[in-house]
Scaffold this motif. Structure first.
Motif, mmCIF file in Angstrom:
data_model
loop_
_atom_site.group_PDB
_atom_site.id
_atom_site.type_symbol
_atom_site.label_atom_id
_atom_site.label_comp_id
_atom_site.label_asym_id
_atom_site.label_seq_id
_atom_site.Cartn_x
_atom_site.Cartn_y
_atom_site.Cartn_z
ATOM 1 N N THR A 100 0.845 -1.184 0.000
ATOM 2 C CA THR A 100 0.000 0.000 0.000
ATOM 3 C C THR A 100 0.885 1.240 0.000
ATOM 4 O O THR A 100 1.903 1.277 0.674
ATOM 5 C CB THR A 100 -0.895 0.006 1.254
ATOM 6 N N GLU A 101 0.504 2.228 -0.759
ATOM 7 C CA GLU A 101 1.357 3.404 -0.913
ATOM 8 C C GLU A 101 1.618 4.078 0.432
ATOM 9 O O GLU A 101 0.702 4.373 1.199
ATOM 10 C CB GLU A 101 0.706 4.405 -1.863
ATOM 11 N N ILE A 102 2.886 4.318 0.712
ATOM 12 C CA ILE A 102 3.282 5.002 1.938
ATOM 13 C C ILE A 102 3.081 6.499 1.733
ATOM 14 O O ILE A 102 3.501 7.053 0.715
ATOM 15 C CB ILE A 102 4.761 4.718 2.263
ATOM 16 N N PRO A 103 2.426 7.195 2.674
ATOM 17 C CA PRO A 103 2.195 8.639 2.502
ATOM 18 C C PRO A 103 3.496 9.393 2.251
ATOM 19 O O PRO A 103 4.537 9.084 2.841
ATOM 20 C CB PRO A 103 1.568 9.056 3.841
ATOM 21 N N LYS A 104 3.418 10.391 1.383
ATOM 22 C CA LYS A 104 4.590 11.164 0.991
ATOM 23 C C LYS A 104 5.275 11.784 2.210
ATOM 24 O O LYS A 104 6.502 11.772 2.324
ATOM 25 C CB LYS A 104 4.170 12.259 0.010
ATOM 26 N N TRP A 105 4.476 12.328 3.133
ATOM 27 C CA TRP A 105 5.067 12.999 4.288
ATOM 28 C C TRP A 105 5.824 12.019 5.194
ATOM 29 O O TRP A 105 6.809 12.369 5.821
ATOM 30 C CB TRP A 105 4.011 13.751 5.098
ATOM 31 N N LEU A 106 5.354 10.742 5.220
ATOM 32 C CA LEU A 106 6.034 9.749 6.037
ATOM 33 C C LEU A 106 7.351 9.325 5.395
ATOM 34 O O LEU A 106 8.359 9.113 6.075
ATOM 35 C CB LEU A 106 5.134 8.538 6.265
ATOM 36 N N LYS A 107 7.355 9.222 4.076
ATOM 37 C CA LYS A 107 8.592 8.888 3.366
ATOM 38 C C LYS A 107 9.655 9.952 3.586
ATOM 39 O O LYS A 107 10.847 9.654 3.702
ATOM 40 C CB LYS A 107 8.321 8.761 1.858
ATOM 41 N N GLY A 144 -2.644 17.379 7.868
ATOM 42 C CA GLY A 144 -3.105 18.700 7.446
ATOM 43 C C GLY A 144 -3.465 19.619 8.591
ATOM 44 O O GLY A 144 -3.561 20.831 8.411
ATOM 45 N N ASP A 145 -3.676 19.053 9.789
ATOM 46 C CA ASP A 145 -3.952 19.893 10.958
ATOM 47 C C ASP A 145 -2.716 20.722 11.311
ATOM 48 O O ASP A 145 -1.585 20.328 11.024
ATOM 49 C CB ASP A 145 -4.341 19.036 12.171
ATOM 50 N N ALA A 146 -2.938 21.840 11.963
ATOM 51 C CA ALA A 146 -1.830 22.733 12.339
ATOM 52 C C ALA A 146 -1.406 22.477 13.784
ATOM 53 O O ALA A 146 -2.243 22.338 14.675
ATOM 54 C CB ALA A 146 -2.243 24.187 12.170
ATOM 55 N N VAL A 147 -0.090 22.412 13.981
ATOM 56 C CA VAL A 147 0.481 22.270 15.307
ATOM 57 C C VAL A 147 1.489 23.392 15.522
ATOM 58 O O VAL A 147 2.185 23.794 14.585
ATOM 59 C CB VAL A 147 1.162 20.889 15.495
ATOM 60 N N THR A 148 1.533 23.915 16.728
ATOM 61 C CA THR A 148 2.469 24.995 17.063
ATOM 62 C C THR A 148 3.366 24.553 18.210
ATOM 63 O O THR A 148 2.883 23.992 19.199
ATOM 64 C CB THR A 148 1.707 26.268 17.473
ATOM 65 N N TYR A 149 4.668 24.781 18.046
ATOM 66 C CA TYR A 149 5.604 24.548 19.141
ATOM 67 C C TYR A 149 6.766 25.521 19.020
ATOM 68 O O TYR A 149 6.929 26.204 18.007
ATOM 69 C CB TYR A 149 6.101 23.100 19.181
ATOM 70 N N MET A 198 11.289 15.549 19.329
ATOM 71 C CA MET A 198 10.225 14.612 18.975
ATOM 72 C C MET A 198 8.954 15.318 18.523
ATOM 73 O O MET A 198 8.128 14.723 17.837
ATOM 74 C CB MET A 198 9.920 13.674 20.144
ATOM 75 N N TYR A 199 8.774 16.588 18.880
ATOM 76 C CA TYR A 199 7.610 17.314 18.361
ATOM 77 C C TYR A 199 7.693 17.398 16.840
ATOM 78 O O TYR A 199 6.696 17.223 16.134
ATOM 79 C CB TYR A 199 7.529 18.735 18.937
ATOM 80 N N SER A 200 8.883 17.677 16.356
ATOM 81 C CA SER A 200 9.089 17.758 14.915
ATOM 82 C C SER A 200 8.922 16.393 14.266
ATOM 83 O O SER A 200 8.306 16.268 13.199
ATOM 84 C CB SER A 200 10.492 18.309 14.617
ATOM 85 N N VAL A 201 9.459 15.348 14.912
ATOM 86 C CA VAL A 201 9.346 13.992 14.366
ATOM 87 C C VAL A 201 7.880 13.592 14.236
ATOM 88 O O VAL A 201 7.423 13.151 13.173
ATOM 89 C CB VAL A 201 10.100 12.981 15.255
ATOM 90 N N TYR A 202 7.115 13.742 15.306
ATOM 91 C CA TYR A 202 5.705 13.346 15.271
ATOM 92 C C TYR A 202 4.905 14.210 14.297
ATOM 93 O O TYR A 202 3.971 13.729 13.643
ATOM 94 C CB TYR A 202 5.087 13.425 16.665
ATOM 95 N N SER A 203 5.280 15.479 14.178
ATOM 96 C CA SER A 203 4.566 16.368 13.249
ATOM 97 C C SER A 203 4.775 15.943 11.808
ATOM 98 O O SER A 203 3.835 15.930 11.007
ATOM 99 C CB SER A 203 5.038 17.815 13.435
ATOM 100 N N THR A 204 6.016 15.568 11.468
ATOM 101 C CA THR A 204 6.296 15.190 10.079
ATOM 102 C C THR A 204 5.705 13.830 9.730
ATOM 103 O O THR A 204 5.153 13.653 8.649
ATOM 104 C CB THR A 204 7.812 15.188 9.793
ATOM 105 N N VAL A 205 5.788 12.872 10.650
ATOM 106 C CA VAL A 205 5.244 11.553 10.328
ATOM 107 C C VAL A 205 3.712 11.577 10.282
ATOM 108 O O VAL A 205 3.100 10.679 9.676
ATOM 109 C CB VAL A 205 5.725 10.464 11.316
#
Length: 371
Positions: A21-28, A116-121, A128-135
């Motif tokens: 199954t195609e892996i989402p672009k943002w996860l890749k 697509g949701d917005a997160v602020t930090y 890890m905030y950046s890691v979880y945001s990108t994945v």
């Protein structure tokens, strides 16, 4: 037999390999948590406690190791929730046990946010905030911290502006890697933020035992406020992976549906229970590390380094020279979270003295290139 099986299908399918199954672009494109480590030497790069867990915790864990063939009884989880609630002056229904503080963050990012949701930090902040945001494919808003003499401070106006557009605001308080206090459990400010967000405000209090302030009591007044805690730091249980989330009962009930009663491993649960039954040992560790921190702070300043004050178990240093590699050659690991800055975990007094001596030699010899 295999050939007979292939003959059942048209030539189009023969030799055809089914693609995943195609892996989402943002996860890749996402980047995982990364750091340089050492097998032997002085570890001052991961904000661990330099002190081993006390023997009474290890002995209690050993009693349960032979039960590893069985799932842990629900009573153990209930006991952990009771103790964590007592420790934080909240109710057991406000506690969600997790595999370390990271487990609490992961539960939030994966269950309350959609791509697509917005997160602020803040920037800088816990990586890890950046890691979880990108994945998770989130839209990221970063609030640059402001250098303020010996400290760093929050840009409140920018934070409030981004909060209005965000589904999640997450603030490590105290901040990692600067070591500075951010909101300091200011009720009025937290209320303003919580009211502005169309979602949740997460306060990551991983270093609460060092800072001494907490917003834990506010989770029932403001149902969208959550507090992340860990026993990795002051309680010396980093590899046991035990932490918890403090939140409104409705939030805890929702997250409980997304987990199993067995997510926190049995040895971790026993270690956490035993630690919270005997929290005085953590206070002793905090006192000793605080003393070592003040020694290290003054010693680094005497070397001519720009060092910021801290309410955590680490110090933040501003320097454009390469200090990382010369120290690694001496089997001393520190962290370089962003260009031009270093984060140094406070170790034992002996480890701090070894570090200061090594840095003095490096700076004196000029074995540190400008970057």
């Amino acid at each position: 037999m295999y050939k007979k099986f292939l003959n059942l299908f048209p030539p189009f399918y023969q030799g055809f390999r089914i693609a995943p199954t195609e892996i989402p672009k943002w996860l890749k494109e996402a980047k995982e948590y990364d750091y340089s480590d050492i097998k032997e030497g002085i570890r001052l790069h991961l904000n661990e406690s330099p002190y081993s867990p006390p023997n009474f915790i290890i002995q209690e864990v050993e009693k349960y190791l032979s039960q590893g063939n069985r799932y842990q009884h629900p009573d153990l989880t209930s006991r952990f929730k009771e103790l964590a609630a007592e420790y934080n002056k909240v109710e057991p229904s406000n506690i969600f046990p997790t595999p370390g503080g990271d487990g609490a963050l992961r539960a939030i990012f994966y269950n309350f946010l959609n791509p697509g949701d917005a997160v602020t930090y803040n920037f800088p902040s816990y990586s890890m905030y950046s890691v979880y945001s990108t994945v998770r494919g989130l839209k990221v808003n970063k609030v640059n911290l402001v250098e303020n003499g010996d400290w760093w401070k929050e840009d409140i106006d920018k934070l409030l502006d981004f909060a209005k557009k965000s589904k999640l605001v997450v603030i490590d308080d105290p901040n990692n890697p600067t070591g500075s206090p951010m909101l300091k459990a200011n009720k009025e400010l937290i209320f303003t933020l919580a009211e502005s967000i169309n979602g949740f405000l997460v306060l990551d209090e991983a270093y609460y035992e060092f800072s001494g302030y907490t917003a834990a009591s506010l989770v029932n007044e403001y149902p969208n406020v959550m507090i992340v805690r860990t026993l990795s730091k002051a309680f010396s249980l980093a590899s046991y992976r035990i932490g918890y989330l403090i939140a409104n009962k409705e939030v805890v009930d929702a997250l409980t549906k997304t987990s199993t009663p067995f997510d926190v491993a049995l040895p971790s649960l026993i270690a956490g229970i035993t630690a919270l039954e005997n929290p005085s040992y953590a206070r002793k560790i905090v006192n000793e590390i605080t003393e070592n921190r003040e020694y290290l702070y003054s010693s680094l300043k005497k070397l001519g380094l720009k060092v910021y004050k801290s309410v955590t178990n680490f110090l933040f240093v501003k320097d454009n020279r390469d200090l990382l590699n010369p120290l690694m050659e001496r089997k001393i690991a520190i962290r370089k979270p962003i260009d031009g800055f270093y984060r140094i975990t406070v170790g034992t007094r002996e480890q701090c003295e070894i570090l200061v001596k090594a840095l003095g030699e490096i700076l004196e010899s000029g074995n540190s290139k400008q970057r």
